[in-house]
Enzyme design. Structure first.
Site, mmCIF file in Angstrom:
data_model
loop_
_atom_site.group_PDB
_atom_site.id
_atom_site.type_symbol
_atom_site.label_atom_id
_atom_site.label_comp_id
_atom_site.label_asym_id
_atom_site.label_seq_id
_atom_site.Cartn_x
_atom_site.Cartn_y
_atom_site.Cartn_z
ATOM 1 N N CYS A 9 0.870 -1.173 0.000
ATOM 2 C CA CYS A 9 0.000 0.000 0.000
ATOM 3 C C CYS A 9 0.913 1.230 0.000
ATOM 4 O O CYS A 9 2.076 1.135 -0.366
ATOM 5 C CB CYS A 9 -0.990 -0.017 1.155
ATOM 6 S SG CYS A 9 -0.257 0.145 2.800
ATOM 7 N N ASN A 12 2.365 1.476 4.429
ATOM 8 C CA ASN A 12 2.658 0.213 5.113
ATOM 9 C C ASN A 12 2.374 0.267 6.609
ATOM 10 O O ASN A 12 3.065 -0.338 7.408
ATOM 11 C CB ASN A 12 4.104 -0.222 4.843
ATOM 12 C CG ASN A 12 4.435 -1.642 5.291
ATOM 13 O OD1 ASN A 12 5.538 -1.905 5.725
ATOM 14 N ND2 ASN A 12 3.496 -2.567 5.208
ATOM 15 N N CYS A 14 -1.341 0.520 7.520
ATOM 16 C CA CYS A 14 -2.776 0.195 7.653
ATOM 17 C C CYS A 14 -3.150 -1.016 6.808
ATOM 18 O O CYS A 14 -3.266 -2.125 7.313
ATOM 19 C CB CYS A 14 -3.647 1.381 7.227
ATOM 20 S SG CYS A 14 -3.527 2.846 8.251
ATOM 21 N N ARG A 15 -3.336 -0.769 5.523
ATOM 22 C CA ARG A 15 -3.897 -1.806 4.656
ATOM 23 C C ARG A 15 -2.975 -2.997 4.436
ATOM 24 O O ARG A 15 -3.407 -4.146 4.578
ATOM 25 C CB ARG A 15 -4.297 -1.199 3.302
ATOM 26 C CG ARG A 15 -5.421 -0.201 3.417
ATOM 27 C CD ARG A 15 -5.704 0.475 2.108
ATOM 28 N NE ARG A 15 -4.584 1.346 1.730
ATOM 29 C CZ ARG A 15 -4.469 1.937 0.544
ATOM 30 N NH1 ARG A 15 -5.384 1.727 -0.385
ATOM 31 N NH2 ARG A 15 -3.454 2.722 0.289
ATOM 32 N N SER A 16 -1.724 -2.747 4.061
ATOM 33 C CA SER A 16 -0.854 -3.893 3.737
ATOM 34 C C SER A 16 -0.525 -4.757 4.950
ATOM 35 O O SER A 16 -0.526 -5.983 4.828
ATOM 36 C CB SER A 16 0.399 -3.459 2.971
ATOM 37 O OG SER A 16 1.125 -2.474 3.652
ATOM 38 N N ASP A 124 -9.109 2.543 2.086
ATOM 39 C CA ASP A 124 -8.007 3.164 2.828
ATOM 40 C C ASP A 124 -8.597 3.882 4.036
ATOM 41 O O ASP A 124 -9.238 4.917 3.897
ATOM 42 C CB ASP A 124 -7.240 4.148 1.961
ATOM 43 C CG ASP A 124 -6.001 4.703 2.658
ATOM 44 O OD1 ASP A 124 -5.808 4.440 3.870
ATOM 45 O OD2 ASP A 124 -5.230 5.404 1.992
#
Length: 153
Positions: A9, A12, A14-16, A124
């Protein structure tokens, strides 16, 4: 031989890391050995732990990601990993731009694996409310299940 997967993302935090945690959980349930990691295309959070809200959502699902640390994607990642999944179209574009000529990784958008979500970004949650992290967890869990199904074939 173990399969290797990298989630990418922007920052690095939150999402990933949530995608890494979700696939780790799904692979363990399925008894599939995977080498997993996550990274960001940006450098703002190198060495930082995941966002506290991401940690809380993962912990709510029994997964402790407090030891994860942000890192920036590197050209070597394209040689090291079998699959690199971008969590949104903008990061996919950036990954295609920095991919070295000898990069072997299969590069694609993560949600393309989820029927009905092809071409869409993982939510996101960074600038939103805490509930956004639950939506992100839902996205990455569905994608993790799709990856496990893909690997079983």
């Amino acid at each position: 031989m173990s399969m290797s997967v990298l989630f990418v993302c922007l920052g690095n935090i939150c999402r990933s890391p949530l995608a890494e945690a979700a696939l780790r959980a799904e692979a363990e349930k399925a008894g599939i050995a995977l080498e997993l990691d996550s990274a960001g295309t940006g450098d703002w959070h190198i060495g930082s732990p995941p966002d506290r809200r991401a940690q809380a959502v993962a912990l709510g699902h029994g997964i402790d990601i407090s030891s994860y640390r942000g890192r920036q994607v590197s050209p070597e990642d394209f040689r090291r990993f079998d699959h690199i999944f971008a969590l949104d179209a903008e990061n996919l574009k950036n990954l295609r731009r920095i991919r070295p000529a000898d990069g072997k990784a299969d590069l694609r958008l993560l949600m393309d694996l989820v029927p009905g979500r092809e071409g869409s970004d993982v939510t996101d949650p960074y600038f939103g409310e805490d509930a956004g992290f639950d939506r992100t967890w839902g996205d990455v869990t569905r994608a993790g299940r799709a990856i496990v199904a893909m690997l079983r074939k």
